[in-house]
Scaffold this active site. Structure first.
Site, short mmCIF file in Angstrom:
data_model
loop_
_atom_site.label_atom_id
_atom_site.label_comp_id
_atom_site.label_asym_id
_atom_site.label_seq_id
_atom_site.Cartn_x
_atom_site.Cartn_y
_atom_site.Cartn_z
CE LYS A 15 0.87 1.24 4.46
NZ LYS A 15 1.56 2.49 4.89
CG ASP A 141 -1.14 -0.05 8.03
OD1 ASP A 141 -1.90 0.90 8.30
OD2 ASP A 141 0.06 0.11 7.75
#
Length: 300
Positions: A15, A141
């Site tokens: 990401k 996350d």
């Protein structure tokens, strides 16, 4: 419980934080944040197989990561079996390509995709809400990677608002050859008061066409770049080869530039690789079904 399918092969993407604003610290030590996060086509490969031997066996290849309980994929499998009560042996074969401790969320992605893969292998004994509960306990996350689509993240990262029609940019990531501790970066952050960050992002997105470069801000960059000034050098190098904007991702040190087209990104990668600033990847954003994409992020 016998598995619906004894084998599963998946890709776990990295990401990028297009924006990361830290807006407070909670009593439990976690920081409250607002971030724009986008999954990109730099992948770890995971192969999960039910085996006769009891316990979890994790074997890794590529970049070094621990093979035991320090590994988030291993812990994700433990958490899944504990909650479901399923008693099965599991082999996890991890090919690690996403740089470690580099602001790209590779370990969190491995954990989330292990949870999803196991749930699929055993015909979905857990609801998505159950998986979210496991994910947030594994790391801030991890919930993002369960949904795996461009999103506004708030809270500690577990509150997610999908962003529809995110522009199909390309990104060039440069990861210098050192690691950064996320806890160190947060511990050294000088928190400042900020406005209603979440509402401001929503308002900008809802107005229609926007310049993604206007979003580029990362509070943690001010911490990491002071200690590692090469981050500023990488940002300048990315802008010099035509990036629309450049930013450090997460707690760093990975730093990325945004490019309008694949040709521009690949050209930038060719120019940056000889500079020896670190590993260079050219990647696109990926949709929710990350495994349907080819891994474009091979380094040179």
């Amino acid at each position: 419980m016998l598995p619906h399918s004894p084998f599963n092969r998946i890709q776990a993407p990295a990401k990028l934080n297009i924006r990361l604003k830290v807006i407070g610290r909670r009593t439990d030590g976690y920081h409250e944040l607002v971030s724009i996060m986008v999954p990109v086509s730099l992948f770890d490969d995971l192969e999960l197989e039910i085996i006769p031997q009891p316990g979890i066996m994790l074997t890794s290849h590529g970049l070094f990561v621990p093979d035991g309980e320090e590994n988030l994929a291993y812990r994700a499998a433990q958490a899944f079996f504990s909650l479901t009560g399923i008693d099965q042996g599991l082999s996890i074969n991890l090919t690690k390509r996403i740089p470690v401790a580099a602001g790209l969320g590779g370990g969190s992605s491995d954990a989330a995709h292990t949870l999803k893969a196991l749930n699929d292998m055993f015909a979905n004994p857990l609801s998505f809400k159950d998986l979210e509960g496991l994910a947030v306990r594994l790391g801030a996350d991890v919930p993002f990677f369960l949904q795996c689509r461009p999103s506004i993240a708030s809270g500690i990262g577990e509150i997610l608002e999908p962003i529809e029609n995110w522009p199909e940019f390309w990104y060039v990531i440069v990861t210098p050859p050192f690691q950064v501790s996320t806890s160190w970066a947060y511990d050294n952050l000088n928190l400042r008061l900020t406005g209603n960050e979440y509402a401001s992002i929503l308002e900008t997105l809802e107005k229609g066409p926007f310049k993604v470069a206007d979003f580029l801000e990362n509070d943690l960059e001010t911490v990491t770049s002071i200690r590692f000034p090469v981050i500023d050098t990488i940002k300048k190098s990315l802008m010099d080869v035509g990036a629309e904007g450049a930013l450090m991702s997460g707690s760093g040190p990975s730093t990325f530039g945004i490019f309008i087209s694949e040709d521009q990104a690949l050209s930038a990668k060719r120019h940056l690789t000889p500079k020896n600033l670190g590993d260079v990847f050219a990647v696109a954003w990926v949709s929710k079904n990350a495994g349907d994409h080819d891994p474009l992020g091979s380094k040179e």
